[in-house]
Write a protein that holds these residues in place. Structure first.
Motif, short mmCIF file in Angstrom:
data_model
loop_
_atom_site.label_atom_id
_atom_site.label_comp_id
_atom_site.label_asym_id
_atom_site.label_seq_id
_atom_site.Cartn_x
_atom_site.Cartn_y
_atom_site.Cartn_z
N MET A 105 14.65 18.46 24.47
CA MET A 105 14.43 18.65 26.02
C MET A 105 13.34 19.42 26.77
N ASP A 106 13.90 20.69 26.26
CA ASP A 106 12.88 21.54 26.79
C ASP A 106 11.34 21.73 26.32
N ILE A 107 11.25 21.17 24.78
CA ILE A 107 9.71 20.33 24.78
C ILE A 107 8.87 19.77 25.40
N LEU A 108 9.71 18.71 25.53
CA LEU A 108 9.37 17.60 26.77
C LEU A 108 8.98 18.37 28.33
N SER A 109 9.73 19.00 28.67
CA SER A 109 9.22 19.34 30.01
C SER A 109 7.90 20.35 29.67
N ILE A 110 8.35 21.03 29.07
CA ILE A 110 6.51 22.21 28.26
C ILE A 110 5.91 21.18 28.41
N VAL A 111 5.94 20.09 27.85
CA VAL A 111 4.47 19.51 27.57
C VAL A 111 3.88 18.48 28.86
N GLY A 112 5.25 17.78 29.63
CA GLY A 112 4.77 17.33 30.68
C GLY A 112 4.38 18.29 31.79
N SER A 113 4.63 19.35 31.85
CA SER A 113 3.94 20.83 32.92
C SER A 113 2.23 20.90 32.56
N VAL A 114 2.64 20.98 30.63
CA VAL A 114 1.04 21.19 30.73
C VAL A 114 0.06 19.65 31.02
N ALA A 115 0.68 18.65 30.39
CA ALA A 115 -0.18 17.29 31.18
C ALA A 115 -0.62 17.49 32.42
N SER A 116 0.56 18.13 33.54
CA SER A 116 0.36 17.96 35.03
C SER A 116 -0.07 19.03 35.23
N LEU A 117 -0.63 20.18 34.45
CA LEU A 117 -1.59 21.01 34.95
C LEU A 117 -3.04 20.67 34.85
N TRP A 118 -2.89 19.80 33.34
CA TRP A 118 -4.68 19.06 32.91
C TRP A 118 -4.69 18.17 34.10
N GLY A 119 -3.71 17.29 34.22
CA GLY A 119 -3.91 16.21 35.23
C GLY A 119 -4.81 17.18 36.55
#
Length: 158
Positions: free
Chosen positions: A1-15
């Motif tokens: 779950m933590d990895i998914l949150s990190i990937v989501g945060s990175v994707a959100s920042l990139w977006g």
């Protein structure tokens, strides 16, 4: 779950970065578009003003002979033809009155139009010479205003 949150945060920042970058590009394109529009309007104004230059020179030349020649030399001239050139010029100046400050074009039109009517209708050479000289003086005086306006528009281009 933590990895998914990190990937989501990175994707959100990139977006967010991508959206900000696209907004900047759009702002630059809008600025460039506004600048090009302004230049096109300015060039159209220069073109309109430039149409007056040959009319001005011709009108002044047509009336100069009445200002400098003796009364005896006036015979054989065509006052009606000369007045037509001047009338065309003042009509064009009046049509472009937005370019001239302080009602200069309206004043030129009013003064010269009145003088032309008398110039064409008189049969006395002395009176025609006087009126031609007055018209010439009005045109020369206005040419100073016209040249200032023309130079102002040309300097904006450079």
């Amino acid at each position: 779950m933590d990895i998914l949150s990190i990937v989501g945060s990175v994707a959100s920042l990139w977006g967010a970065w991508y959206a900000w970058n696209q907004a900047k590009k759009s702002e630059l394109a809008a600025s460039l578009s506004e600048k090009i529009k302004s230049q096109l309007v300015h060039h159209r104004d220069i073109e309109n003003i430039s149409k007056l230059e040959p009319l001005s020179k011709t009108s002044i030349t047509k009336m100069r002979k009445y200002a400098v020649q003796s009364i005896k030399e006036l015979s054989g001239l065509s006052p009606q033809v000369d007045a037509d050139y001047v009338q065309e010029y003042i009509n064009e100046v009046y049509a472009l009155s937005d370019f001239f400050p302080d009602n200069k074009s309206e004043n030129l039109y009013r003064k010269v139009n009145s003088l032309i009517q008398n110039f064409v209708n008189t049969n006395q050479d002395q009176e025609r010479k006087r009126l031609g000289n007055e018209i010439h003086n009005e045109l020369v005086a206005f040419s100073l205003v016209f040249n200032k306006i023309r130079k102002t528009y040309q300097n904006k281009t450079e």
